[in-house]
Design a protein around this motif. Structure first.
Motif, mmCIF file in Angstrom:
data_model
loop_
_atom_site.group_PDB
_atom_site.id
_atom_site.type_symbol
_atom_site.label_atom_id
_atom_site.label_comp_id
_atom_site.label_asym_id
_atom_site.label_seq_id
_atom_site.Cartn_x
_atom_site.Cartn_y
_atom_site.Cartn_z
ATOM 1 N N ARG A 116 0.829 -1.204 0.000
ATOM 2 C CA ARG A 116 0.000 0.000 0.000
ATOM 3 C C ARG A 116 0.863 1.252 0.000
ATOM 4 O O ARG A 116 0.546 2.246 -0.678
ATOM 5 N N ARG A 123 2.077 1.757 -3.479
ATOM 6 C CA ARG A 123 1.006 2.178 -4.374
ATOM 7 C C ARG A 123 0.654 3.641 -4.175
ATOM 8 O O ARG A 123 0.338 4.362 -5.141
ATOM 9 N N ASP A 124 0.700 4.125 -2.925
ATOM 10 C CA ASP A 124 0.367 5.517 -2.637
ATOM 11 C C ASP A 124 1.578 6.438 -2.667
ATOM 12 O O ASP A 124 1.499 7.579 -2.181
ATOM 13 N N SER A 125 2.703 5.956 -3.184
ATOM 14 C CA SER A 125 3.929 6.748 -3.372
ATOM 15 C C SER A 125 4.543 7.223 -2.059
ATOM 16 O O SER A 125 5.335 8.176 -2.054
ATOM 17 N N GLU A 126 4.197 6.608 -0.946
ATOM 18 C CA GLU A 126 4.838 6.957 0.309
ATOM 19 C C GLU A 126 6.286 6.467 0.349
ATOM 20 O O GLU A 126 7.142 7.091 0.986
ATOM 21 N N ARG A 155 -4.163 -5.468 -7.677
ATOM 22 C CA ARG A 155 -3.825 -5.368 -6.260
ATOM 23 C C ARG A 155 -3.765 -6.732 -5.570
ATOM 24 O O ARG A 155 -3.179 -6.862 -4.504
#
Length: 371
Positions: free
Chosen positions: A78, A81-84, A294
């Motif tokens: 995750r 996917r959220d570019s964190e 996913r």
């Protein structure tokens, strides 16, 4: 660090949610299987919930290891996917710097898995075996079920009785078939009643007949009676004569390292070592690929988990049959999985690119310009 704290909080939420789902699934499957075994006479039907609790407790190390693996893989995926993770990499930190916060979250779970594997698992297996043995050694009175043929504890007698609805000590249409000392006896009566005579339990039959035949002889003896007493077997209070290796304590296995004990030790140690390896494998495998969706990482988690634990089961049987040595097996499986996870993690951390040997690189051709 704030980033580490946020990772641990998200891991805890994911781990808790996964644990609730898996516990529910395992309890449902265990309940169905236990009810089936109780119907076949393996367990006492009144002990179904207790047996189910022991079985779930013995399966808890596997459940916790899978929950930990899924939590690490899903949370890090995750974040990719959220570019964190881009922000994390942009601050000069690599993928290996996440090992410390992951194990700071996982170490209590790993300790619980080890305690369950080495201490609680043999205790639960022992309680299940005790309840099976106690139910198997119950007396003839406890075995009698209305409208069902039941075998005695010694295995030489078969009962059938229709109990009276007004009392549990009397019944009608009694049938008893006995085979002992080369003699076959069939006794039937209109009614029967349980009584205590001379300090022993007897089934007193009324208005029936008794057929007796000696093996190897054609003669058949028939006798009618108005009252006839049959002694019923009492419960066997003796302890279990055989204790499986799975129900023995860890120190007892270590004190007597035979093949069966080493095989059981490899299983218990494997549960703890596999959980450690799953943390590193989850870190190395985390990522996102828009082309596969996913659910790809979740499918990989289940696939890797099934393969790993099937190898644990196979290794246990291999050690028990002397096909592989205990130390060699632990080093090959768990050491190999650890080395593979670290190599995979180093490849992603350093952005290594592996190419097949002898593979020719194509050079771009200059475009020809028309004169």
């Amino acid at each position: 660090m704030l980033f580490h704290s946020s990772i641990r909080k998200e891991l805890a939420r994911s781990f808790g949610a996964t644990l609730v789902v898996l516990i529910t699934v395992v309890m449902t499957m265990t309940l169905i299987r236990t009810l089936g075994e109780a119907g076949r006479g393996v367990f006492n039907p009144s002990d179904v919930m207790i047996i189910m609790g022991y079985i779930v407790l013995s399966q808890l190390p596997i459940i916790l290891a899978l929950c930990l693996f899924i939590a690490v893989l899903s949370v890090l995926t995750r974040m990719f996917r959220d570019s964190e993770m881009v922000i994390w990499f942009g601050s000069g930190r690599g993928l290996t710097s996440l090992i410390r916060p992951l194990f700071r979250f996982a170490w209590p779970i790993l300790i619980v898995i080890g305690a369950l594997a080495f201490l609680i698992l043999p205790w639960a297996e022992g309680r299940i075996a005790d309840m099976k043995d106690r139910f198997d050694k119950r007396g003839d009175i406890a075995r009698m079920e209305p409208g069902q043929f039941q075998e005695s504890a010694t295995g030489d007698r078969v009962f059938f009785i229709e109990k009276d609805a007004s009392t549990t000590q009397a019944g009608s249409n009694v049938f008893i078939a006995t085979q002992k000392d080369n003699k076959e006896t069939v006794t039937s009566a209109r009614s029967g009643q349980l009584k205590e005579l001379y300090g022993e339990k007897f089934l007193v039959l009324e208005n029936g007949q008794r057929l007796e035949k000696v093996a190897g002889k054609p003669e058949l003896t028939v006798a009618s009676f108005s009252t006839y007493g049959v002694q019923v077997d009492a419960p066997d209070p003796s302890a279990r004569s055989f204790v499986a290796s799975g129900a023995k304590g860890t120190m007892e296995l270590v004190a007597d390292p035979n093949k069966a004990h080493l095989a059981e030790l490899s299983w218990r140690a494997g549960l703890a070592l596999a959980a450690i390896n799953f943390v590193l494998i989850g870190l190395a495998a985390a990522g996102v690929n828009p082309r596969v969706g996913r659910a790809a990482n979740l499918g990989f988690a289940f696939g890797a988990f099934i393969v790993y634990f099937n190898l644990l089961i196979l290794g246990k049987s291999w050690i028990e049959t002397s096909q592989v040595h205990f130390g060699v097996y632990l080093l090959a499986l768990h050491g190999g999985a650890l080395a593979l996870a670290l190599l995979w993690l180093a490849k992603r951390h350093n952005n290594w690119v592996f190419q097949l040997p002898g593979r020719a690189r194509r050079k771009p051709c200059a475009a020809k310009v028309a004169p």
